[in-house]
Design an enzyme around this catalytic site. Sequence first.
Site: not given
Length: 267
Positions: A146, A159
């Site tokens: 990501s 995350y």
Amino acid sequence: MSAGTELAGRLALVTGAGRGIGEAVVAALVEQGARVLATDLAFENVTALADKYGEQVTARPLDVTNAAAVEALVAEAERTLGPLDIAVNVAGILRSSDVVDLTDEDWAATFAVNTDGVFHVSRSVARRMAVRGRGRGRGSIVTVASNAAGIPRAGLAAYAASKAAAVMFTKCLGLEVASRGVRCNTVSPGSTLTDMQRALWTASTDQEEATRRVIEGDLATHRTGIPLGRIADPADIADAVVFLVSDRARHITMHDLYVDGGATLRA
């Protein structure tokens, strides 16, 4: 990407294949002639892919947090389907929370999937690819990470940290197995129109308004916008994955490819 035979004869393992980016990766690999072992906790989703693509896709349930289950699946695949040429780590979860409110369980669960899962799958596959060495000439592991791994995001500490760990792990693995002809790269998407993205939008916000906010950014949360003016489609990420596993990327390893429309300004 148009239909072709660029990956004909190759066998790929894809985790998190049941929806979103994982499903798009399966479609893109099949489109280029690969056979795919599609895995997901949601077995009914990957079964639907097998029904859709026929003999090119084999569906199996898999919990990537279970190291023994991963090793058993990879061993079975190599015994029954053939040597794995490609592995794509897509399985991931997102639990948003400010750090002061983040629970131990959410932190651990996020790392169990996003980091430990990448470790379990990559280790198992790399062991076999590395033994085959340069003679086969096409071992490739791609981790879908990501852009949050490269720029701070409010509410996404677990995350972002888990994805940053997965990126560096993949680079280290790539360094260790490069001499044996195995390439390891990461693709780091920005905002992509998936169920995970929609889960970040409040129920009171319609999709058009939510999309506009993502593209424009948010000064209050120090969030950059998207210079290209659009949210990615899962196929955009899948195309990047297919490039990295193909022979067109034969001299690329330990690379982190951002596919985020310029959102991080490559910070």
